[in-house]
Design an enzyme around this catalytic site. Structure first.
Site, PDB file in Angstrom:
ATOM      1  CD  GLU A 237       3.160 -13.474   4.023  1.00  0.00           C
ATOM      2  OE1 GLU A 237       2.242 -13.844   4.786  1.00  0.00           O
ATOM      3  OE2 GLU A 237       3.473 -12.277   3.860  1.00  0.00           O
TER       4      GLU A 237
ATOM      5  CB  THR B 269       4.256 -14.459  -8.052  1.00  0.00           C
ATOM      6  OG1 THR B 269       5.021 -14.582  -6.843  1.00  0.00           O
ATOM      7  CG2 THR B 269       5.194 -14.161  -9.210  1.00  0.00           C
ATOM      8  CB  CYS B 270       1.922 -13.349  -3.191  1.00  0.00           C
ATOM      9  SG  CYS B 270       3.300 -14.405  -2.689  1.00  0.00           S
ATOM     10  CB  SER B 271      -1.059  -9.615  -5.114  1.00  0.00           C
ATOM     11  OG  SER B 271       0.036  -8.968  -5.748  1.00  0.00           O
TER      12      SER B 271
END
Length: 482
Positions: free
Chosen positions: A150, A445-447
C-alpha cells in the site's frame, strides 16, 4: 551556410507547434545512441541535494552537517540577495506543497524495469497531468500482476528516485557537462514536447516529497530563472561535447597569436556557420568568440528545449516559486561540491524507538544500536568486507559491497537515498523486535521504519549481524540499489 543554424531553431519551433498533441514514440536510434553514451560517460546519479524538514533538534543538526559545504548559488546579477538557511528553504517548499497539492489520489502503475517508458505514458495523459492530487504508486511485478504494498509514501518516494535516474539516464533528453546536465537537442523530443513533460515530472517530484532532481547545470538554471542568455556567465566547462569543449578551452587559454591560430583551426567545421562570431579571431576578441560560441551551442541552439522545460516547471507553480526565492534553485542545480550522504546523518535520521528505561530489554536494544552504527561506519569506510573476512563471500556479494554506501541504507528504509525537499513524513525510526527466530532486518518504507531483531545470534560478538544486514540489503535491491 551562415544562415542554416539560425533557421534551424525556427524549424524546431514550427515542428513543436504542429505536433503538440502527437503521441510519443521512442525512437530506436535514440535508444541506441543513449546506450552508447551511457557506456562512454561517467554520469553521476547519486548526487542529490539533501533537504529536510524536521522539528527535532538532533535531526536538524544532522542535516545541517550534511549540507555545511554546500553553497546556495544565485544568478550573477543577484549576488547581493540574502541567502536562505536549509530550514528556511525546506519550510518554504513544505508550505508551498501544502497549498498546491490537493487531498485526493491519482493512481499510477510503474514498471521498475521500464521506469521511463511507463512514467512518460502516464504523464502524457492530459487528465493525469492536470490533476494536482498526490500520486498513488503501484509497481507492476514480473508476472503481469501488481505488488501488494500500500502506498503510504514509500513506493512513491522509490518511484521518484527511480524517475530522477530515468530522466537523466534513459530519456535521451539530457547530456552531461562538467558543470551538470544540459538539454540535448533532439528534434523528436521537441516535436513530442518531451521537455515539457520532464518539467512536469520534476515539479511533481519536488512538491510531492521526492529526492530533488538537483543535477542541472547552473547555466540551465540561470536561463530558466532570468531568460537573459547573453547576460549569463559561461565557461567551456558548460559544454557537454568533449571535442568542442577542448577546442574552446584551448582558444581561451591561448597566450600567443600562433597558439590561437592553431586552436582556431579545430573550429573550422562549424564557426563559419554561426553568424555574428568574431572573424578573424584575434587575441583581443578571443574571449568574445569563446563566450558567444558557448552561448550558441549550450543555450541558443537549444532554446526550444529550455522553453518547453520552463513550461513544464510551471506545474504546481514551481517556477514562479523559484523566481521569487532564488536560493531555491538548489532543488534543481548540480551542487558545486558534491558529497555523499554520511553515516552520521543516516544514524541521526533513524531515531531509535527504545523500550522504557529500567526495562530488561533496554540494554540489549542499546547494544543493537551500537552494532548498527558500527555497521553504518563500516559501510562508509568501505570496511564491510574486512569485517566479514571469516566468511567466503560470493562474487555477487563482493560486487554489491564495492558500491554499498550509507545512501543504500536510507533507501532500504524509506525508498529514498536522500532526504526529500519536504522532509520525511512520518519521521524515520529504528525499532526493535525481541524474537529469537528471526535475524534479517526488515524495512517498512511506508512508515519509514527499520525493524531490527534482538536475539542472541544478532547480539553475538561476531559478524552475524553485519552479514544478516548485507543479505537483507541485497534481497531488498529494489530499494537499496542507489
Amino acid at each position: 551556410m551562415c544562415l542554416l543554424l539560425n533557421l534551424f531553431h525556427l524549424d524546431l519551433e514550427t515542428l513543436e507547434q504542429s505536433n503538440v498533441d502527437g503521441p510519443y514514440e521512442p525512437m530506436e536510434a535514440d535508444a541506441t545512441n543513449r546506450e552508447h553514451e551511457t557506456e562512454q560517460g561517467g554520469t553521476r546519479f547519486s548526487d542529490f541535494i539533501p533537504l529536510d524538514f524536521e522539528e527535532e533538534e538532533a535531526v536538524e543538526e544532522a542535516i545541517r552537517r550534511s549540507l555545511e559545504e554546500e553553497t546556495v548559488q544565485v544568478p550573477q546579477e543577484s549576488r547581493s540577495i540574502k541567502t536562505l538557511t536549509t530550514e528556511e528553504i525546506t519550510g518554504i517548499v513544505k508550505a508551498h506543497s501544502e497549498m498546491v497539492v490537493t487531498e485526493g489520489f491519482r493512481s499510477i502503475i510503474v514498471s521498475r524495469r521500464n521506469v521511463w517508458t511507463s512514467a512518460i505514458r502516464q504523464f502524457r495523459r492530459p487528465r493525469f497531468v492536470e490533476s494536482t492530487d498526490m500520486l498513488y504508486v503501484t509497481f507492476a511485478s514480473d508476472k503481469n500482476s501488481t505488488e501488494d504494498a500500500e502506498d503510504l509514501g514509500g513506493p512513491r518516494r522509490e518511484f521518484f528516485r527511480l524517475l530522477v535516474k530515468a530522466i537523466f539516464q534513459e530519456s535521451g533528453a539530457f547530456e552531461e557537462s562538467p558543470n551538470g546536465f544540459i538539454p540535448r537537442l533532439s528534434v523528436s523530443h521537441v516535436q513530442n514536447r518531451v521537455y515539457r513533460t520532464i518539467g512536469q515530472m520534476m515539479s511533481t517530484i519536488i512538491v510531492q516529497g521526492g529526492e530533488c532532481p538537483a543535477l542541472l547545470s547552473s547555466v540551465v538554471l540561470d536561463y530558466l530563472l532570468t531568460g537573459r542568455m547573453f547576460d549569463i556567465r559561461v565557461s567551456p566547462e558548460d559544454v557537454a561535447d568533449l571535442e568542442l569543449r577542448d577546442s574552446l578551452k584551448t582558444i581561451d587559454q591561448a597566450t600567443t597569436d600562433d597558439d590561437l591560430q592553431r586552436a582556431i583551426e579545430s573550429c573550422e567545421s562549424w564557426r563559419y556557420q554561426i553568424e555574428g562570431l568574431p572573424n578573424p579571431v584575434t587575441m583581443d576578441n578571443k574571449d568574445a568568440f569563446v563566450k558567444n560560441a558557448i552561448i550558441f551551442h549550450v543555450l541558443l541552439q537549444r532554446k526550444s528545449c529550455y522553453d518547453q522545460l520552463a513550461e513544464g516547471l510551471e506545474c504546481y507553480e514551481l517556477l514562479p516559486l523559484l523566481k521569487e526565492n532564488l536560493p531555491l534553485r538548489v532543488l534543481l542545480e548540480m551542487p558545486k561540491v558534491r558529497s555523499d550522504l554520511t553515516a552520521d546523518v543516516v544514524a541521526t535520521l533513524l531515531k531509535p524507538s527504545y523500550s522504557v528505561l529500567g526495562s530488561n530489554k533496554r540494554p540489549k536494544e542499546e547494544l543493537m544500536v551500537v552494532k548498527f552504527r558500527d555497521f553504518l561506519n563500516s559501510v562508509q569506510e568501505r570496511e564491510v568486507e574486512e569485517c566479514l573476512h571469516g566468511r567466503t563471500l560470493t562474487e555477487a556479494e563482493k560486487t554489491f559491497l564495492r558500491t554499498l554506501n550509507p545512501g543504500h541504507i536510507l533507501a532500504f528504509v524509506t525508498g529514498s537515498s536522500r532526504v526529500p525537499a519536504v522532509g520525511f513524513q512520518p519521521s524515520p525510526k529504528l525499532s526493535f523486535v525481541h524474537n529469537e527466530n528471526k535475524y534479517l532486518p526488515v524495512a517498512h518504507t511506508c512508515s519509514n521504519e527499520l525493524e531490527i531483531f534482538v536475539n542472541s545470534k544478532n547480539l553475538a560478538d561476531n559478524d552475524e549481524f553485519e552479514y544478516n544486514f548485507l543479505v537483507a540489503l541485497m534481497n531488498g535491491a529494489n530499494f537499496s540499489a542507489v
